[in-house]
Design an enzyme around this catalytic site. Structure first.
Site, PDB file in Angstrom:
ATOM      1  N   HIS A  96       0.857  -1.197   0.000  1.00 22.20           N
ATOM      2  CA  HIS A  96       0.000   0.000   0.000  1.00 22.20           C
ATOM      3  C   HIS A  96       0.894   1.248   0.000  1.00 22.20           C
ATOM      4  O   HIS A  96       1.964   1.256   0.629  1.00 22.20           O
ATOM      5  CB  HIS A  96      -0.900  -0.021   1.236  1.00 22.20           C
ATOM      6  CG  HIS A  96      -1.985   0.992   1.167  1.00 22.20           C
ATOM      7  ND1 HIS A  96      -1.750   2.324   1.404  1.00 22.20           N
ATOM      8  CD2 HIS A  96      -3.292   0.887   0.837  1.00 22.20           C
ATOM      9  CE1 HIS A  96      -2.888   2.999   1.238  1.00 22.20           C
ATOM     10  NE2 HIS A  96      -3.840   2.139   0.891  1.00 22.20           N
ATOM     11  N   GLU A 166      -3.979   1.866  -7.370  1.00 17.39           N
ATOM     12  CA  GLU A 166      -4.350   2.938  -6.445  1.00 17.39           C
ATOM     13  C   GLU A 166      -3.474   4.150  -6.716  1.00 17.39           C
ATOM     14  O   GLU A 166      -2.371   4.271  -6.129  1.00 17.39           O
ATOM     15  CB  GLU A 166      -4.119   2.497  -4.997  1.00 17.39           C
ATOM     16  CG  GLU A 166      -5.124   1.530  -4.469  1.00 17.39           C
ATOM     17  CD  GLU A 166      -5.412   1.785  -2.987  1.00 17.39           C
ATOM     18  OE1 GLU A 166      -6.590   1.787  -2.632  1.00 17.39           O
ATOM     19  OE2 GLU A 166      -4.474   1.994  -2.211  1.00 17.39           O
TER      20      GLU A 166
HETATM   21  P1  PGA Z   1      -9.759   5.611   0.367  1.00 17.07           P
HETATM   22  O1  PGA Z   1      -8.547   4.622   0.660  1.00 17.07           O
HETATM   23  O2  PGA Z   1     -10.905   4.768  -0.141  1.00 17.07           O
HETATM   24  O3  PGA Z   1     -10.053   6.241   1.706  1.00 17.07           O
HETATM   25  O4  PGA Z   1      -9.308   6.595  -0.638  1.00 17.07           O
HETATM   26  C1  PGA Z   1      -8.234   3.595  -0.229  1.00 17.07           C
HETATM   27  C2  PGA Z   1      -6.941   2.977   0.203  1.00 17.07           C
HETATM   28  O5  PGA Z   1      -6.045   3.707   0.669  1.00 17.07           O
HETATM   29  O6  PGA Z   1      -6.767   1.744   0.103  1.00 17.07           O
END
Ligand code: PGA
Length: 253
Positions: A96, A166
């Site tokens: 992440h 992401e």
């Molecule tokens: P968010 O986070 O949905 O709050 O943007 C997603 C993540 O960091 O996995």
């Protein structure tokens, strides 16, 4: 076609009692409601044991937020993939952007974590994504390809893997990205996977999901993007009042 995969990443936002309560509310609302989604919840490690008992025998799947790449050793504070698997953890987020940024995780470390998880039949949810600066400088494709090349090293493709796109700039409170941003990146990830594995392996074992400010309002627009098979959810997964409507929206699709 597999049902959409929705992964709740609770980060370090809730205390164990709050996590147990939220898990209970989600199980009550979702369990036995048709199975048109695969709902995974990733609490803090402290709650893995109790939520493993709560979720056992229900449709809700247990995930974790991180794992060590070593099997055992003098590694203070770490938790092994084998230990997680022993509690019924089926998915584990690795790489992440918050771990990359705050704890110095590299693509090599993420690769080793994914390999260790696969040894214990835990599906790695491998996060990739460009920063705001990388996108501003037009380096998003190069970044994703570089990350994928290393994180996928030595992975066979014969076991399930999830790749979560992401974009760092789209994680709340910033984002969201628009589906138009996500589509070319999902295509790039898919093409990179097809170059790396056989089309059959990609079709049966690998899923690409999107994460970054996804909520009940925008989830369907992301699920319509070609190759996007689910979502990684942070803020919207922290309360039953936001998460359950989101899951139901997907179930009704
Ligand atoms: P968010 O986070 O949905 O709050 O943007 C997603 C993540 O960091 O996995």
């Amino acid at each position: 076609m597999k049902p959409p995969l929705l992964i709740a990443n609770w980060k370090m936002k809730l205390l164990p009692e709050q996590e147990r309560n939220l898990a209970g509310e989600i199980i009550t609302a979702i369990d036995g409601k048709g199975g048109k989604t695969e709902v995974v919840i990733c609490p803090t490690h402290l709650s893995i044991d109790s939520i493993s008992s709560q979720a056992g025998g229900t449709d809700i799947v247990l995930g974790a937020q991180d794992a060590c790449w070593e099997h055992e050793g003098a590694l203070t504070g770490e938790i092994s993939a084998e230990a997680l698997a022993g509690y019924g953890v089926k998915y584990c987020i690795v790489g992440h952007s918050e771990r990359r940024r705050n704890f110095g995780e590299t693509d090599d470390m993420i690769n080793k974590k994914a390999l260790s998880l696969l040894v214990h039949s835990v599906t790695p949810v491998i996060c990739v994504g460009e920063t705001h600066d990388e996108r501003r400088e037009g380096r998003q494709e190069v970044t994703i390809m570089r990350q994928l090349r290393t994180v996928l090293k030595s992975l066979s493709g014969d076991f399930p893997i999830v790749v979560a796109y992401e974009p760092v700039w789209a994680i709340s409170p910033n984002g969201p990205a628009e589906p138009e941003h996500v589509a070319p990146m999902a295509e790039l990830i898919y093409q990179t996977l097809i170059d790396r594995f056989s089309p059959e392996q990609v079709a049966s074992n690998i899923r690409i999901i999107y994460g970054g400010s996804v909520d009940a309002e925008n989830i369907i627009s992301f699920l319509k993007v070609p190759h996007i098979a689910g979502a990684l959810l942070g803020a919207a997964s922290l309360q039953s009042s936001t998460f359950i409507p989101l899951v139901k929206t997907v179930m009704q699709q």
